[in-house]
Scaffold this motif. Structure first.
Motif, PDB file in Angstrom:
ATOM      1  N   ASN A 289       0.837  -1.195   0.000  1.00  0.00           N
ATOM      2  CA  ASN A 289       0.000   0.000   0.000  1.00  0.00           C
ATOM      3  C   ASN A 289       0.876   1.251   0.000  1.00  0.00           C
ATOM      4  OD1 ASN A 289      -2.383  -1.491   0.056  1.00  0.00           O
ATOM      5  ND2 ASN A 289      -2.351  -1.634   2.302  1.00  0.00           N
ATOM      6  N   TRP A 290       0.215   2.389  -0.130  1.00  0.00           N
ATOM      7  CA  TRP A 290       0.935   3.658  -0.177  1.00  0.00           C
ATOM      8  C   TRP A 290       0.565   4.520   1.033  1.00  0.00           C
ATOM      9  CZ3 TRP A 290       4.604   4.659  -3.825  1.00  0.00           C
ATOM     10  CH2 TRP A 290       4.627   3.807  -4.952  1.00  0.00           C
ATOM     11  N   GLU A 291       1.561   5.185   1.571  1.00  0.00           N
ATOM     12  CA  GLU A 291       1.320   6.168   2.626  1.00  0.00           C
ATOM     13  C   GLU A 291       1.477   7.555   2.009  1.00  0.00           C
ATOM     14  OE1 GLU A 291       2.948   6.349   7.013  1.00  0.00           O
ATOM     15  OE2 GLU A 291       4.256   7.528   5.696  1.00  0.00           O
ATOM     16  N   VAL A 292       0.410   8.323   2.069  1.00  0.00           N
ATOM     17  CA  VAL A 292       0.417   9.682   1.529  1.00  0.00           C
ATOM     18  C   VAL A 292       0.176  10.654   2.680  1.00  0.00           C
ATOM     19  CG1 VAL A 292      -0.681  11.319  -0.049  1.00  0.00           C
ATOM     20  CG2 VAL A 292      -0.411   8.923  -0.725  1.00  0.00           C
ATOM     21  N   GLU A 355      -3.112   5.764   4.788  1.00  0.00           N
ATOM     22  CA  GLU A 355      -2.683   4.533   4.131  1.00  0.00           C
ATOM     23  C   GLU A 355      -3.732   4.212   3.078  1.00  0.00           C
ATOM     24  OE1 GLU A 355      -1.900  -0.257   4.830  1.00  0.00           O
ATOM     25  OE2 GLU A 355      -2.084   1.056   6.596  1.00  0.00           O
ATOM     26  N   LEU A 356      -3.293   4.148   1.811  1.00  0.00           N
ATOM     27  CA  LEU A 356      -4.199   3.977   0.692  1.00  0.00           C
ATOM     28  C   LEU A 356      -3.786   2.770  -0.133  1.00  0.00           C
ATOM     29  CD1 LEU A 356      -3.957   7.696  -0.442  1.00  0.00           C
ATOM     30  CD2 LEU A 356      -5.966   6.722   0.637  1.00  0.00           C
ATOM     31  N   ASP A 357      -4.777   2.073  -0.682  1.00  0.00           N
ATOM     32  CA  ASP A 357      -4.431   1.027  -1.647  1.00  0.00           C
ATOM     33  C   ASP A 357      -4.319   1.665  -3.030  1.00  0.00           C
ATOM     34  OD1 ASP A 357      -7.004   1.338  -2.674  1.00  0.00           O
ATOM     35  OD2 ASP A 357      -7.809  -0.438  -1.675  1.00  0.00           O
ATOM     36  N   SER A 358      -4.087   0.856  -4.052  1.00  0.00           N
ATOM     37  CA  SER A 358      -3.848   1.397  -5.386  1.00  0.00           C
ATOM     38  C   SER A 358      -5.075   2.077  -5.981  1.00  0.00           C
ATOM     39  CB  SER A 358      -3.382   0.277  -6.329  1.00  0.00           C
ATOM     40  OG  SER A 358      -4.375  -0.743  -6.401  1.00  0.00           O
ATOM     41  N   LYS A 359      -6.274   1.797  -5.418  1.00  0.00           N
ATOM     42  CA  LYS A 359      -7.512   2.425  -5.879  1.00  0.00           C
ATOM     43  C   LYS A 359      -7.885   3.638  -5.024  1.00  0.00           C
ATOM     44  CE  LYS A 359      -8.322  -0.836  -8.962  1.00  0.00           C
ATOM     45  NZ  LYS A 359      -8.165  -0.577 -10.415  1.00  0.00           N
ATOM     46  N   ALA A 360      -6.963   4.065  -4.162  1.00  0.00           N
ATOM     47  CA  ALA A 360      -7.156   5.234  -3.298  1.00  0.00           C
ATOM     48  C   ALA A 360      -8.221   5.026  -2.238  1.00  0.00           C
ATOM     49  CB  ALA A 360      -7.456   6.485  -4.121  1.00  0.00           C
ATOM     50  N   ASN A 361      -8.488   3.774  -1.864  1.00  0.00           N
ATOM     51  CA  ASN A 361      -9.361   3.513  -0.722  1.00  0.00           C
ATOM     52  C   ASN A 361      -8.572   3.770   0.554  1.00  0.00           C
ATOM     53  OD1 ASN A 361     -11.795   2.448  -2.082  1.00  0.00           O
ATOM     54  ND2 ASN A 361     -10.369   0.853  -2.771  1.00  0.00           N
ATOM     55  N   GLY A 399       2.995  10.083 -10.810  1.00  0.00           N
ATOM     56  CA  GLY A 399       2.087   9.202 -11.541  1.00  0.00           C
ATOM     57  C   GLY A 399       1.150   8.446 -10.617  1.00  0.00           C
ATOM     58  N   VAL A 400       1.693   7.919  -9.507  1.00  0.00           N
ATOM     59  CA  VAL A 400       0.871   7.189  -8.536  1.00  0.00           C
ATOM     60  C   VAL A 400      -0.163   8.126  -7.909  1.00  0.00           C
ATOM     61  CG1 VAL A 400       0.895   6.002  -6.303  1.00  0.00           C
ATOM     62  CG2 VAL A 400       2.630   5.453  -8.029  1.00  0.00           C
ATOM     63  N   LYS A 406      -7.484  10.478  -9.508  1.00  0.00           N
ATOM     64  CA  LYS A 406      -8.557  10.135 -10.445  1.00  0.00           C
ATOM     65  C   LYS A 406      -9.615   9.252  -9.779  1.00  0.00           C
ATOM     66  CE  LYS A 406      -5.804  10.351 -14.710  1.00  0.00           C
ATOM     67  NZ  LYS A 406      -5.223   9.536 -15.817  1.00  0.00           N
ATOM     68  N   HIS A 407      -9.155   8.285  -8.986  1.00  0.00           N
ATOM     69  CA  HIS A 407     -10.102   7.418  -8.267  1.00  0.00           C
ATOM     70  C   HIS A 407     -10.927   8.234  -7.259  1.00  0.00           C
ATOM     71  CE1 HIS A 407      -8.801   3.606  -9.934  1.00  0.00           C
ATOM     72  NE2 HIS A 407      -7.535   3.838  -9.599  1.00  0.00           N
ATOM     73  N   LEU A 408     -10.252   9.111  -6.517  1.00  0.00           N
ATOM     74  CA  LEU A 408     -10.942   9.938  -5.525  1.00  0.00           C
ATOM     75  C   LEU A 408     -11.983  10.829  -6.207  1.00  0.00           C
ATOM     76  CD1 LEU A 408      -7.880  11.009  -3.331  1.00  0.00           C
ATOM     77  CD2 LEU A 408      -9.746   9.493  -2.612  1.00  0.00           C
ATOM     78  N   ARG A 409     -11.579  11.405  -7.325  1.00  0.00           N
ATOM     79  CA  ARG A 409     -12.472  12.312  -8.047  1.00  0.00           C
ATOM     80  C   ARG A 409     -13.684  11.572  -8.599  1.00  0.00           C
ATOM     81  NH1 ARG A 409      -8.743  14.621 -10.352  1.00  0.00           N
ATOM     82  NH2 ARG A 409      -8.647  13.661 -12.410  1.00  0.00           N
ATOM     83  N   ARG A 410     -13.468  10.399  -9.192  1.00  0.00           N
ATOM     84  CA  ARG A 410     -14.576   9.630  -9.747  1.00  0.00           C
ATOM     85  C   ARG A 410     -15.575   9.256  -8.654  1.00  0.00           C
ATOM     86  NH1 ARG A 410     -12.405   5.141 -10.616  1.00  0.00           N
ATOM     87  NH2 ARG A 410     -13.585   4.038  -9.013  1.00  0.00           N
ATOM     88  N   ARG A 411     -15.056   8.872  -7.472  1.00  0.00           N
ATOM     89  CA  ARG A 411     -15.967   8.500  -6.375  1.00  0.00           C
ATOM     90  C   ARG A 411     -16.755   9.715  -5.883  1.00  0.00           C
ATOM     91  NH1 ARG A 411     -11.871   4.641  -4.793  1.00  0.00           N
ATOM     92  NH2 ARG A 411     -11.005   5.993  -3.174  1.00  0.00           N
TER      93      ARG A 411
END
Length: 750
Positions: A289-292, A355-361, A399-400, A406-411
């Motif tokens: 996962n990613w930490e932002v 902590e986010l997964d690749s789909k920004a959850n 890029g990540v 994009k995922h956050l915006r679409r949701r």
């Protein structure tokens, strides 16, 4: 209410009918109605009762029980013959009025006691004569509003006077020569009125400050700030206090915070920005996962409650962004120095870590104080190029983040958030402030990347305080709310959209209404009606404000929202930082009423700052276009009023007025409900969103107004074919030859 409940089909007795009519009009006392509307409003369908209503309305008006404000239109009597308290509205065109409980009543100048705009007054309301709207007479100025006037100083042999720019004052202010504060003829100056005798046309006053020579850029920008009551210079004692602040970061302070100095971190801001109050950090965790981290300047570490810097920040509440300058909320040593998250410098921050997964959850999050060291400062243009090409510094990280955004915006959009995406006008200016060219600021992926993570941080912070377990009470907090749109405006949007074949939902859940508005905005792109419907959609929305009473953010489709991410330029963000720190340490809930007062002040100052920014853009538009007099442009009707229609030019988004007095081919009435002017003889319509061709006729810098002459309506389909002849209208000289008696002509439409 069903007809049976009102007795719709049954003929009513006159006494019962009168009671219902009076009750209906009193409940709707701000509006006027004809007999059909009244019959419908009280649920009467019996034909004989409709005739009874016509006779009854005539009797009631004759007995002064109700007002017939124009032929066949009636209104509740309201305040007539009574004393009331309201706020005076002064206009430079002489159309003064008093506002009492949202009702506007005209006040003749002879009855004004020279009250100024915004004064709290006591009035006596009476009718001028039968068939006319009531008028008011000021009998006492209860509370005079503290105000100043901006204008140009003129000095004669024995006296001086200020020619005001104000739309609230029609007369010059006489200034004794010993009260001109060293000013010279032609200077831009600020004056206040010291007294105004009842029998004198002009008030007397004194100069408060000299801003500089009329026409000089700095003098004009300062005049705009002063016009809205905003500060145009920083107090010296506040600057000195800021200079004494120790910028050093001690090991003891670092030990209290989570350390991100070795985590990849960068800022993305406009190319001319100096106050960087947000940064993003990103690293991949062992689990994939990613930490932002959304890192925000920790302003409240340096600005303490009760300090002189704090008081100044609270008073200003916001930085002000004019065309050519920023007037900061905080002294520059803080805003551009100590607090600004500049690259390769250690900075104290307040952060929301995800902590986010690749789909920004969002899998986990935490909020707390941190220390960072930014690796790189990107402009939006630089970040955009790396996103598009995949090459450059931190290309993988950008890029990540962009994919997550994009995922956050679409949701958000799936949840019903609105998708307004209108370009903003900007100017390239020289060293003297002269506008050289116009360009459009468009939001691209780099801008939207930052926007999405700031929205996520603001949402998360608001939820951390406002979303509490069942049985527990939420603590007082600052929310950024956006109320539901005005139902009447949404209905108007729906009705007009329907004419073009589009459907906009007017009831149901907010999510469904917003989705239908978004669908409309997408469907109209590139079509002739796009401007009109986009403008109407924007205008149907409420204004966002600060408050302690959370009702959610309609436009963002969020139940909880606040402002946490810009404490360098917004005081509410500082308030949020303090509350977070207090509650994290177990502090008790703060006084809600006191917090609400601060929220209200911040909302008011935000609106003033926005007005000043618009005024500076308008000034530069007029300045830019004054060298283009006589040139012809295509544009779209962006506003319709009783005095004409506004046109926004396609090429540069500059806006000007086509005055109704210059439409020489007909007498035009203002149809407020349908946003159009309608010719009485020919039925020609000028409607919001129509494409037109105009010539630049006048450019008035003092009034910040462009006047356009109509050249062509591009074959306006609402105009009869026989009237579409060259030379019939469109000649600016013809337009000036004939006055239509605008007040008389338009009165019937009020």
């Amino acid at each position: 209410m069903k007809k049976s409940e009102k007795g719709g089909g049954k003929r009513l007795k006159k006494s019962e009918l009168q009671q219902r009519v009076l009750e209906f009009l009193r409940k709707q006392n701000k509006q006027s109605f004809n007999y059909k509307q009244i019959a419908f409003g009280i649920g009467v369908t019996n034909p004989q009762n409709r005739i009874d209503i016509i006779n009854l309305l005539d009797e009631l008006a004759g007995a002064d029980e109700i007002d017939e404000i124009e032929l066949g239109r009636y209104k509740a009597r309201g305040y007539r013959g009574t004393e009331s308290v309201g706020y005076f509205v002064r206009r430079s065109n002489g159309k003064n009025s008093v506002v009492i409980d949202d009702d506007t009543i005209m006040v003749a100048e002879r009855n004004s006691m020279h009250a100024l705009n915004g004064d709290k007054v006591r009035v006596m309301v009476s009718a001028a004569s039968s068939g006319h709207a009531p008028e008011a007479q000021v009998i006492e100025i209860i509370e005079a509003k503290d105000q100043v006037f901006i204008g140009t100083l003129k000095i004669e042999r024995n006296f001086a006077y200020l020619v005001t720019d104000s739309k609230f004052l029609a007369t010059d202010i006489i200034i004794p020569k010993n009260k001109i504060k060293g000013g010279k003829s032609g200077d831009k100056a600020i004056a206040k009125i010291t007294y105004w005798k009842d029998d004198e046309m002009n008030p007397r006053g004194e100069i408060v400050d000299i801003l500089g020579k009329k026409g000089e850029n700095t003098a004009e920008m300062h005049a705009i700030l002063a016009e809205f009551g905003l500060p145009y210079k920083y107090p010296e004692n506040v600057e000195k206090a800021a200079d004494k602040i120790d910028a050093g970061i001690t090991p003891e302070e670092v030990a209290k915070r989570e350390d991100f100095r070795n985590v990849t971190t960068f800022t993305i801001d406009p190319r001319d920005a100096k106050d960087f109050d947000d940064a993003l950090s990103i690293r991949q965790l062992a689990n994939g996962n990613w930490e932002v981290g959304v890192h925000i300047a920790d302003v409240t570490h340096y600005v303490h409650p009760g300090s002189i810097i704090e008081k100044e920040a609270r008073s200003r509440s916001t930085s002000v962004y004019l065309v050519d300058r920023t007037i900061p909320m905080l002294p520059e040593r803080l805003s551009n120095g100590i607090c600004s998250l500049r690259p390769d410098e250690e900075k104290l921050t307040f952060s929301a870590i995800f902590e986010l997964d690749s789909k920004a959850n969002v899998l986990n999050h935490r909020i707390g104080r941190t220390v960072i060291r930014s690796n790189r400062r990107f402009t939006y243009e630089e970040a955009q190029e790396i996103i598009e090409t995949g090459k450059g510094d931190y290309a993988r990280e950008l890029g990540v983040l962009n994919e997550m955004a994009k995922h956050l915006r679409r949701r958000r959009y799936d949840a019903g958030a609105l998708e307004f995406d209108r370009a903003e006008v900007r100017f390239e200016i020289d060293e003297n402030g002269k506008p050289l060219s116009v360009y459009f600021k468009e939001s691209k992926e780099a801008n939207k990347l930052i926007e999405e993570f700031m929205l996520l941080a603001n949402l998360t912070v608001a939820e951390s305080i406002g979303k509490v377990p069942k049985g527990k009470k939420a603590k007082s907090f600052v929310y950024r709310i956006h109320d539901n749109p005005d139902p009447e405006k949404i209905n108007n949007l729906s009705m007009i959209a329907m004419r073009f074949g589009y459907k906009v939902a007017t009831d149901g859940r907010a999510k469904e209404i917003n989705k239908s508005v978004n669908r409309l905005l997408r469907d109209v792109k590139g079509k002739g009606e796009a401007n009109m419907l986009s403008i109407l959609a924007i205008r149907s929305m409420a204004k966002a404000v600060y408050t302690t009473e959370n009702v959610g953010h309609y436009g963002l489709a969020m139940d909880y929202y606040t402002h946490f991410t810009s404490p360098i330029r917004r005081y509410p963000d500082m308030m949020v930082h303090r509350l977070l720190a207090k509650y994290a340490e177990g502090g008790r809930s703060v006084d809600r009423l006191k917090l609400e007062d601060e929220c209200k002040h911040s909302s008011e100052m935000e609106q003033l700052a926005a007005n000043a920014e618009r005024a500076s853009i308008k000034y530069k538009q007029v300045e830019y276009m004054q060298e283009r007099l006589g040139e012809i442009y295509e544009g779209v009707i962006s506003g319709v009023t009783e005095w004409g229609f506004y046109v926004e030019l396609d090429e540069n988004m500059c806006e000007g007025l086509v005055p109704i007095r210059d439409l020489a081919d007909d007498y035009y009435d203002f149809d407020e409900k349908n946003y159009c002017l309608v010719g009485r003889r020919h039925g020609t319509k000028y409607t919001l969103g129509d494409k037109v061709k105009v010539q630049i006729a006048r450019a008035d810098l003092d009034r910040k107004q462009l006047d356009f002459a109509l050249i062509s309506d591009n074959g306006n389909p609402n105009r009869p074919i026989e009237e579409r002849k060259p030379g019939k209208r469109n000649d600016p000289k013809r337009g000036k030859q004939r006055s239509h008696g605008g007040n008389k002509r338009r009165k019937s439409n009020k």
